[in-house]
Each structure stands twice: as structure tokens, then as C-alpha cells.
Design a protein around this motif. Structure first.
Motif, PDB file in Angstrom:
ATOM      1  N   THR A  31       0.829  -1.209   0.000  1.00  0.00           N
ATOM      2  CA  THR A  31       0.000   0.000   0.000  1.00  0.00           C
ATOM      3  C   THR A  31       0.862   1.258   0.000  1.00  0.00           C
ATOM      4  O   THR A  31       0.578   2.226  -0.727  1.00  0.00           O
ATOM      5  CB  THR A  31      -0.926  -0.002   1.227  1.00  0.00           C
ATOM      6  N   SER A  82       2.203   2.030  -3.333  1.00  0.00           N
ATOM      7  CA  SER A  82       1.130   2.226  -4.322  1.00  0.00           C
ATOM      8  C   SER A  82       0.924   1.013  -5.217  1.00  0.00           C
ATOM      9  O   SER A  82       0.343   1.125  -6.308  1.00  0.00           O
ATOM     10  CB  SER A  82       1.416   3.466  -5.195  1.00  0.00           C
ATOM     11  N   ASN A 141      -4.083  -0.563  -4.750  1.00  0.00           N
ATOM     12  CA  ASN A 141      -4.912   0.636  -4.843  1.00  0.00           C
ATOM     13  C   ASN A 141      -6.073   0.581  -3.862  1.00  0.00           C
ATOM     14  O   ASN A 141      -6.292  -0.413  -3.172  1.00  0.00           O
ATOM     15  CB  ASN A 141      -5.412   0.833  -6.282  1.00  0.00           C
ATOM     16  N   GLU A 142      -6.844   1.655  -3.830  1.00  0.00           N
ATOM     17  CA  GLU A 142      -7.925   1.774  -2.859  1.00  0.00           C
ATOM     18  C   GLU A 142      -9.023   0.738  -3.099  1.00  0.00           C
ATOM     19  O   GLU A 142      -9.553   0.151  -2.153  1.00  0.00           O
ATOM     20  CB  GLU A 142      -8.515   3.187  -2.922  1.00  0.00           C
ATOM     21  N   LEU A 193      -8.056  -2.696  -1.923  1.00  0.00           N
ATOM     22  CA  LEU A 193      -7.981  -2.729  -0.458  1.00  0.00           C
ATOM     23  C   LEU A 193      -9.377  -2.804   0.159  1.00  0.00           C
ATOM     24  O   LEU A 193      -9.600  -3.566   1.112  1.00  0.00           O
ATOM     25  CB  LEU A 193      -7.246  -1.480   0.043  1.00  0.00           C
ATOM     26  N   ARG A 250      -4.466  10.667   8.809  1.00  0.00           N
ATOM     27  CA  ARG A 250      -3.621  10.964   7.638  1.00  0.00           C
ATOM     28  C   ARG A 250      -2.588  12.049   7.933  1.00  0.00           C
ATOM     29  O   ARG A 250      -1.536  12.110   7.286  1.00  0.00           O
ATOM     30  CB  ARG A 250      -4.521  11.385   6.476  1.00  0.00           C
ATOM     31  N   LEU A 258      -0.081   7.661   4.323  1.00  0.00           N
ATOM     32  CA  LEU A 258      -0.860   7.609   3.086  1.00  0.00           C
ATOM     33  C   LEU A 258      -1.506   8.958   2.824  1.00  0.00           C
ATOM     34  O   LEU A 258      -1.797   9.727   3.745  1.00  0.00           O
ATOM     35  CB  LEU A 258      -1.936   6.519   3.179  1.00  0.00           C
ATOM     36  N   SER A 291      -4.379   9.465   0.662  1.00  0.00           N
ATOM     37  CA  SER A 291      -5.797   9.424   0.348  1.00  0.00           C
ATOM     38  C   SER A 291      -6.609   9.012   1.569  1.00  0.00           C
ATOM     39  O   SER A 291      -6.195   8.156   2.348  1.00  0.00           O
ATOM     40  CB  SER A 291      -6.055   8.432  -0.798  1.00  0.00           C
ATOM     41  N   HIS A 307      -7.593   5.393   1.247  1.00  0.00           N
ATOM     42  CA  HIS A 307      -6.449   4.537   1.536  1.00  0.00           C
ATOM     43  C   HIS A 307      -6.259   4.384   3.044  1.00  0.00           C
ATOM     44  O   HIS A 307      -6.019   3.280   3.545  1.00  0.00           O
ATOM     45  CB  HIS A 307      -5.183   5.116   0.899  1.00  0.00           C
ATOM     46  N   GLY A 321      -9.093   2.282   4.405  1.00  0.00           N
ATOM     47  CA  GLY A 321      -8.947   0.890   4.000  1.00  0.00           C
ATOM     48  C   GLY A 321      -7.867   0.156   4.765  1.00  0.00           C
ATOM     49  O   GLY A 321      -8.067  -0.980   5.208  1.00  0.00           O
ATOM     50  N   ILE A 322      -6.707   0.807   4.945  1.00  0.00           N
ATOM     51  CA  ILE A 322      -5.604   0.125   5.628  1.00  0.00           C
ATOM     52  C   ILE A 322      -5.880   0.000   7.124  1.00  0.00           C
ATOM     53  O   ILE A 322      -5.510  -0.998   7.759  1.00  0.00           O
ATOM     54  CB  ILE A 322      -4.264   0.861   5.368  1.00  0.00           C
TER      55      ILE A 322
END
Length: 294
Positions: free
Chosen positions: A70, A73, A76-77, A80, A129, A193, A195, A198, A201-202
Motif C-alpha cells: 500500500t 502504491s 490501490n484503494e 484494499l 492521515r 498515506l 488518500s 487509503h 482501507g488500511i
């Protein structure tokens, strides 16, 4: 010291007339027992029990692989989020099939908690983030690796991270510390990350693994040990395959670690047990033969 009064072995009787306070007669050591509580262990059983450690070790390695992909890159989103939903549905399906005393009310309770959990993660994603924007990536990776090692070292490999259905035992303090270390490591990775999806998701992926994967594997093991063993061996093979494709040196390192956990450590434990020496006798403290909570 000679005395006409016969000496009696009593725990709380005070000093007996005609005898010193530390006096013992010749029968004192007759009740001595050696190694009465030592459990004789079988090498094969210890090796099979250690599979749980290797199983969770492989799960954490796969989490780190997803983290790395992740951040680079490579994941991707969309992939994930699909992975998150697939893991969530698979986990619920396995719980339904294997968990004991899993009622509709408890299942609905889990679903409601996960709904709140997902909503909270999505709302907090912009904050995650920007948490470590002023910290270098090297420092983040060093701290993350340290936290993962702490998590593995303190993790309870005999039970789930959350209370399992049908059990009265709650996770221990050490297990909670291990879980907190994994959550902080997940937040550190998510903060690198760019986004919002992202980050969401992670975080959702990591917390699913660290919170619910031990519960699912615990229910599988309690349902069928052979199913647990098959799943563990398959997971080891998949993990080794991924690591071999990524880096051959890491493959050798992980393979050696699995051999050490599943073969060397059980053999070491059996050999060390031969030197265990325990003495029990009338000088030991009294032990209760019933549960004081009853």
C-alpha cells in the motif's frame, strides 16, 4: 534436647515445651516428594501446539506485506476495500459455522459494533492521515517494527484478543498491551498515506486482522484441531510463497524462523525438562482444593 513430652507436628501450636522452636524429628523428610507436579510432555504434541504461534506469525507477516504494498502504491484503494469486505464476510461466515453458543442476539451485537467501528474509522481517517506529517519515514518504520515485535512478544497465542462466544475468560492485561501496540503500529502506517480512502482501507484491514483474526482462528481450533492444522499449514505455504516472490533472503529468514518455532523450540523444551527438579513436602504452604469464587 531430650524430653518426656512427645513432639507433635503442628502448624500453629506455638513452641512446644522441651523442644527448640526449629526442632524436627526423624520423620520430617518421610513426606518429601520430588517432581510431583512436573508434567511429562510429548515432543509431537508440543510441536503441534506450537503451530498456533507460526500461524499468527504468518498472519502478521502478510499484514506487513499489505502495508508495504500500500505504501508503494502497488495496492490501490479499490482492491484494499474489496479485501476488507471479503475478510469481514469470511470471518462472519467462519464464526457462524464454528463458534459455540453464537446466538442471533450476539451476532447482531457484533454487527452493530462493527457498524459503529467502521463509521468511526471513516470519520477519523483525515486525522490519521496528518498525524505524523512532520516525522521522517525512517523513524516511522523503526517505531512500527518495534511495535510489531512487542505485539508478537506479548500476544496471547492460546486465546482470542476479544472475548469469545461461550467463554467467561476476558483477555489479560498483557494481551491488551499487545493489541494496543498493533493498533498504534497500524495508525503509524496509515498516517503515511495521502488518500482518505487509503487510510480508511488500511486501518480497517489492520484492525480486522489484529482484533478479529485471533477470534476466528480460536473458534476454528476449538471446533476442529485438524481443520486448524490444515489451515495453519496452508497459511504458512501461502506466506512463504509471497515472501519468496518478494525477496529470497527474507524467505530464508522466515523459513528458518518457522523451523525454529515448530521444531527447535519444542525439542529444546523437552530436553530442558529433563533437568527440572522440584521438591515438595510438609514445609510447603497449604493450597486450596476448591475455587474461592464459588
Amino acid at each position: 534436647m531430650e524430653s518426656t513430652t512427645q513432639w507433635r507436628k503442628v502448624a500453629y501450636g506455638g513452641m512446644q515445651p522441651g523442644y527448640d522452636d526449629n526442632y524436627t524429628d526423624d520423620s520430617f523428610l518421610e513426606d518429601m516428594v520430588m517432581n510431583c507436579n512436573v508434567v511429562k510432555r510429548d515432543l509431537l504434541k508440543v510441536m503441534l501446539d506450537s503451530v498456533s504461534i507460526s500461524q499468527y506469525l504468518c498472519i502478521v507477516v502478510l499484514v506487513v506485506v499489505v502495508w508495504t504494498g500500500t505504501l508503494k502504491s502497488a495496492i490501490n484503494e479499490s482492491f484494499l476495500l474489496i479485501l476488507d469486505v471479503s475478510l469481514l464476510l469470511s470471518g462472519f461466515l467462519i464464526l457462524i459455522l464454528t463458534a459455540e453458543m453464537l446466538s442471533f442476539h450476539l451476532l447482531f451485537h457484533y454487527f452493530l459494533n462493527i457498524t459503529y467501528f467502521v463509521a468511526g474509522l471513516y470519520v477519523l481517517a483525515p486525522i490519521y492521515r496528518t498525524l505524523t506529517r512532520t516525522i521522517s519515514s525512517d523513524s516511522i518504520w523503526a517505531l512500527t517494527i518495534s511495535l510489531v515485535i512487542v505485539h508478537l512478544f506479548l500476544h496471547d497465542y492460546t486465546g482470542p484478543s476479544v472475548k469469545a462466544p461461550g467463554t467467561l475468560k476476558n483477555p489479560s492485561l498483557i494481551s491488551n498491551i499487545s493489541l494496543n501496540a498493533s493498533i498504534v503500529a497500524s495508525v503509524l502506517i496509515a498516517s503515511r498515506l495521502s488518500s482518505r480512502l487509503h487510510v480508511f482501507g488500511i486501518m480497517f484491514f489492520s484492525l480486522q486482522i489484529f482484533l478479529f483474526a485471533p477470534l476466528v482462528t480460536y473458534c476454528v481450533k476449538r471446533y476442529s484441531f485438524y481443520l486448524h492444522l490444515s489451515f495453519s499449514l496452508g497459511l504458512m505455504a501461502v506466506t512463504l510463497s509471497f515472501i519468496y516472490v518478494l525477496h529470497q533472503f527474507l524467505f530464508v529468514l522466515l523459513f528458518g524462523l518457522l523451523v525454529f518455532v515448530n521444531v527447535v523450540c519444542p525439542y529444546w523444551l523437552i530436553r530442558v525438562q529433563e533437568y527440572k527438579f522440584e521438591i515438595n513436602g510438609p514445609w510447603d504452604e497449604a493450597k486450596l482444593c476448591f475455587d474461592i469464587t464459588e
